[in-house]
Design a protein around this motif. Structure first.
Motif, PDB file in Angstrom:
ATOM      1  N   VAL A  11       5.047 -15.682   8.530  1.00 47.62           N
ATOM      2  CA  VAL A  11       4.923 -16.194   7.090  1.00 47.62           C
ATOM      3  C   VAL A  11       5.287 -17.636   6.840  1.00 47.62           C
ATOM      4  O   VAL A  11       4.528 -18.415   6.184  1.00 47.62           O
ATOM      5  CB  VAL A  11       5.358 -15.231   6.048  1.00 47.62           C
ATOM      6  N   PRO A  12       6.558 -17.983   7.390  1.00 55.60           N
ATOM      7  CA  PRO A  12       6.926 -19.567   7.203  1.00 55.60           C
ATOM      8  C   PRO A  12       6.011 -20.448   7.723  1.00 55.60           C
ATOM      9  O   PRO A  12       5.604 -21.335   7.037  1.00 55.60           O
ATOM     10  CB  PRO A  12       8.269 -19.426   7.990  1.00 55.60           C
ATOM     11  N   GLN A  13       5.324 -20.203   8.910  1.00 51.04           N
ATOM     12  CA  GLN A  13       4.518 -21.165   9.550  1.00 51.04           C
ATOM     13  C   GLN A  13       3.097 -21.013   8.655  1.00 51.04           C
ATOM     14  O   GLN A  13       2.621 -22.174   8.465  1.00 51.04           O
ATOM     15  CB  GLN A  13       4.171 -20.706  10.901  1.00 51.04           C
ATOM     16  N   ALA A  14       2.673 -19.888   8.241  1.00 52.17           N
ATOM     17  CA  ALA A  14       1.260 -19.696   7.713  1.00 52.17           C
ATOM     18  C   ALA A  14       1.550 -20.349   6.129  1.00 52.17           C
ATOM     19  O   ALA A  14       0.509 -21.031   5.669  1.00 52.17           O
ATOM     20  CB  ALA A  14       0.961 -18.043   7.336  1.00 52.17           C
ATOM     21  N   ALA A  15       2.703 -20.560   5.693  1.00 52.97           N
ATOM     22  CA  ALA A  15       2.848 -21.269   4.394  1.00 52.97           C
ATOM     23  C   ALA A  15       3.051 -22.573   4.468  1.00 52.97           C
ATOM     24  O   ALA A  15       3.172 -23.379   3.612  1.00 52.97           O
ATOM     25  CB  ALA A  15       4.057 -20.685   3.555  1.00 52.97           C
ATOM     26  N   GLY A  16       3.399 -23.103   5.479  1.00 51.48           N
ATOM     27  CA  GLY A  16       3.215 -24.655   6.048  1.00 51.48           C
ATOM     28  C   GLY A  16       4.753 -25.127   6.094  1.00 51.48           C
ATOM     29  O   GLY A  16       4.973 -26.164   5.886  1.00 51.48           O
ATOM     30  N   GLY A  17       5.693 -24.219   6.475  1.00 48.98           N
ATOM     31  CA  GLY A  17       7.057 -24.564   6.619  1.00 48.98           C
ATOM     32  C   GLY A  17       7.611 -23.903   7.945  1.00 48.98           C
ATOM     33  O   GLY A  17       6.890 -23.812   8.930  1.00 48.98           O
ATOM     34  N   ARG A  18       8.763 -23.665   7.685  1.00 49.45           N
ATOM     35  CA  ARG A  18       9.533 -23.040   9.128  1.00 49.45           C
ATOM     36  C   ARG A  18      10.493 -22.281   8.810  1.00 49.45           C
ATOM     37  O   ARG A  18      10.979 -22.040   7.580  1.00 49.45           O
ATOM     38  CB  ARG A  18      10.319 -24.092   9.917  1.00 49.45           C
ATOM     39  N   LEU A  19      11.022 -21.216   9.474  1.00 45.39           N
ATOM     40  CA  LEU A  19      11.769 -20.262   9.228  1.00 45.39           C
ATOM     41  C   LEU A  19      13.391 -20.955   8.907  1.00 45.39           C
ATOM     42  O   LEU A  19      13.730 -21.646   9.531  1.00 45.39           O
ATOM     43  CB  LEU A  19      12.151 -19.298  10.578  1.00 45.39           C
TER      44      LEU A  19
END
Lengths: 166, 540
Positions: free
Chosen positions: B235-243
């Motif tokens: 989810v974090p990557q898919a949202a354009g961020g990171r964990l």
């Protein structure tokens, strides 16, 4: 461990919430003796009818020598026996229930009366009914194809109008 | 690093899982319809309870087990960049589980195993039902051993390196399931099968319920952990961020593993065969296991906020609107978190020891677990399927909007279905009734909610069928996916070193052993110390 300040704060919040909820439960359990039903007491469910507390002529409502009202019920496909009971409101009442066949559960909606009834074990629960009225006693555990039809009737009356059968 | 053969292998798992899901969804809709009493023509407690039993087994055992195995194999190969260990053994596990499912399906569908998915002795099902269920579990054990083996091989090849988070969590789940399934395995192997075969005359329902409770809570986390893996690692990557934090994610998974096991008595709060002291001890554990979920809620939300702000979201709430709501993985995560908040609240009510009396075995309970399982968990299974499908099939999803419509309708269906159930539960309606026959004024208050749940069930069935349609059509007719997108699934960043406690399980297994002995040792032993009375078999 590297814990971010925000995480640390959140852990405190989460921990406090859990501690508060748990504290309330443990406190009411110990200080006010509020527990779900639970004390292991075995019985031979196959021979309830042969005598003793759960024999047919012993079932129903009775007042003990100490004035404590006790209700003895047998849960069996498909009803709680005796089918009609009458009890006074606002009085502590102890229910003792055993199953003659399979798993059952008893619940009087809108009250605190509820317990599982497991063959081989006696369920004991003490509660009181604050308001007079008619309450259905519903079986709330799947007990066979007639499960929908398993229910009995509880009538709660004002203590002045309540007369024990025995 | 999934090779072509392994991709096919994973797809086989997913299709068994989703076929079971499709059939169970149809049964679910039949059940809300039958239960409402609107159509006297379909009223039948015989069909209803056969359907409820099949629905439960398909959703809780078949959908979950096959999905978790398939997703686990994919996660292990991708995160560790290793080929599947011993594919032949893995196929044996798959076919064992399929054989078990088919064996159990025969008595279930013919009404010879209407004992619900919780078994409920002394009502007895056909022997094939118990044997089938056992084979399904044995098949899943093969998966557990392969997961643990791949994890150990990787650690041997990379001494001192940090195991990638998705694999750490997958291994935790394999260990969790080995521990968890032991309870039901003991019940089925030593009580139910000998009794169903006539080798022994009686069964002790108290012991059976105690052993089943051993499995009944951790199994929920067995289902949930793949969803959490997606929340943390996709989810974090898919949202354009990171964990936000890899370490706390590991802490959460370890806590789920350790704390979800010794707490099963919250299913027995109302039972006579266990005492108050042990029930209270399990209640404490039940509240503690809320901590990893609260932690997950924080970490995932923080990761999403970072993504939203990177995408230009400003202000206290602006980042929420800036998130890519049209990405199925992100959308499913957001809806899942919403349902988790509502369902978690209900769960705290259930967990609250004596207060459980109010809701025990009422419609509140299926309301709660449909919200948490069909809602929070399965919506992420769906998102994982959409996410993995191009990589597994080599084809893109045939539509970008259909998955969004499907996820939204699933969410809406769940809300419309489970809200009335929560109310019905508070109004005293028992769960597991096929009709309302009580001659009581109380039942009049139930009617409007019975009607609402039909609407919810219809929306969910439509959404379930759309889900299957999207997967089937994409696999058959989707545009070939560009090679670059095929193996994007490994999000593993095995970088930062972590404490060895968060990179292994030895200590945690010992902790589990101690906690299980403390919380289940005497409660099981007591059945052998006291004179107990078994129960002969009953039909239904």
């Amino acid at each position: 461990m590297h814990i971010h300040t925000l995480e640390r704060n959140w852990l405190w919040v989460a921990g406090s919430v859990v501690a508060l909820l748990l504290g309330t439960i443990v406190y009411t359990a110990i200080a006010h003796n509020i527990h779900p039903p639970g004390q292991m007491e075995t019985i031979d469910s196959a021979s309830l009818h042969l005598g003793g507390e759960f024999a047919e002529d012993q079932l129903g409502v009775r007042v003990g020598a100490d004035g404590q009202i006790r209700v003895t019920l047998v849960a069996a496909r498909y009803g709680f026996f005796p089918r009609n009971i009458e009890l006074p409101s606002g009085t502590p009442i102890t229910f003792r229930i055993a199953s003659a066949d399979v798993l059952h559960g008893i619940h009087a909606p809108m009250t605190n009366l509820g317990t599982m009834i497991v063959p081989g074990y006696v369920s004991t629960v003490t509660t009181l009914f604050p308001k007079p009225g008619e309450y259905p006693l519903l079986c709330n555990e799947y007990c066979g194809l007639g499960h929908d039809h398993m229910w009995s009737k509880l009538t709660v009356v004002d203590p002045q109008n309540w007369h024990p059968d025995r | 690093m999934l090779d072509t053969a392994s991709k096919k292998f994973v797809l086989y798992h997913f299709w068994v899982a989703f076929a079971a899901f499709g059939l169970a969804s149809v049964l679910g809709f039949y059940q809300v319809l039958e239960r409402s009493g609107l159509l006297p023509l379909i009223e039948s407690s015989r069909v209803y309870f056969a359907s409820v039993s099949t629905h439960g087994v398909l959703m809780a055992f078949v959908l979950t087990t096959f999905f978790i195995m398939g997703f686990g194999y994919a996660t292990a190969c991708n995160a560790l960049r290793m080929p599947l260990w011993n594919p032949r053994l893995a196929w044996v596990g798959f076919w064992l589980a399929v054989a078990g499912t088919l064996l159990a399906a025969v008595p279930l569908l013919s009404g010879k195993a209407s004992v619900l998915y919780t078994f409920y002795p002394p009502i007895q099902a056909h022997t094939l039902f118990y044997i089938g269920a056992t084979l399904l579990v044995v098949g899943s054990w093969v998966w557990c051993f392969i997961m643990i083996r791949m994890y150990l091989d990787w650690k041997k090849q990379h001494p001192g390196a940090t195991v990638p988070l998705p694999m750490y969590a997958t291994t935790a789940n394999a260990i969790l399931w080995l521990w968890a399934s032991l309870g039901v395995a003991l019940e089925v192997l030593f009580q139910l099968i000998p009794w169903a075969l006539g080798w022994v005359d009686t069964v002790d329902p108290g012991l059976a319920r105690t052993l089943f409770s051993w499995t009944l809570h951790p199994i929920v986390y067995f289902w949930l952990i793949p969803a959490y893996i997606a929340l943390y690692s996709r989810v974090p990557q898919a949202a354009g961020g990171r964990l936000f934090s890899d370490e706390l994610a590991r802490v959460a998974f370890v806590m789920l593993l350790v704390l979800s096991l010794p707490i099963g008595f919250h299913h027995l709060y109302m039972d006579p065969e266990q005492g108050s002291g042990f029930k209270l001890a399990h209640a404490v554990g039940t509240f503690l296991v809320a901590l990893p979920t609260l932690l997950t809620g924080f970490t995932v939300t923080a990761s999403l906020e970072m993504a939203g702000r990177t995408r230009g979201g400003v202000g206290l709430m602006g980042w929420i609107g800036a998130l890519p709501w049209r990405n199925p993985v992100v959308l499913a995560a957001l809806l899942s978190l919403l349902m988790l908040i509502a369902g978690g609240f209900g769960g705290i009510v259930n967990a609250s020891y004596a207060m459980n009396t109010m809701v025990h075995n009422t419609a509140w309970v299926p309301g709660h677990f449909h919200l948490i399982f069909a809602g929070t968990t399965v919506i992420l299974y769906m998102a994982i399927a959409y996410d993995l499908w191009p990589g597994l099939t080599g084809r893109q999803l045939h539509s970008t909007s259909a998955p969004l419509l499907q996820l939204w309708t699933w969410f809406i269906g769940i809300i419309v279905l489970t809200s009335p159930w929560h109310v019905l539960g508070l109004l005293g309606q028992p769960r597991r009734i096929s009709s309302v026959t009580y001659n009581s004024l109380l039942t009049l208050a139930w009617t409007p909610y019975e009607l609402a749940m039909i609407v919810g069930g219809a929306i969910m069935l439509a959404s379930a069928l759309l889900f299957l349609h999207i997967l089937a059509k994409s696999q058959k007719k989707g545009v070939m996916a560009p090679a670059s997108t095929l193996d994007q699934t490994d999000s593993a960043e095995s970088g930062a070193p972590v404490h060895s406690l968060l990179n292994g399980f030895k200590v945690w297994n010992l902790v589990i052993l101690v906690l299980m002995l403390a919380n289940y040792g005497y409660p099981i032993l007591q059945f052998f110390l006291t004179r107990t009375y078994g129960s002969v078999a009953f039909g239904y």
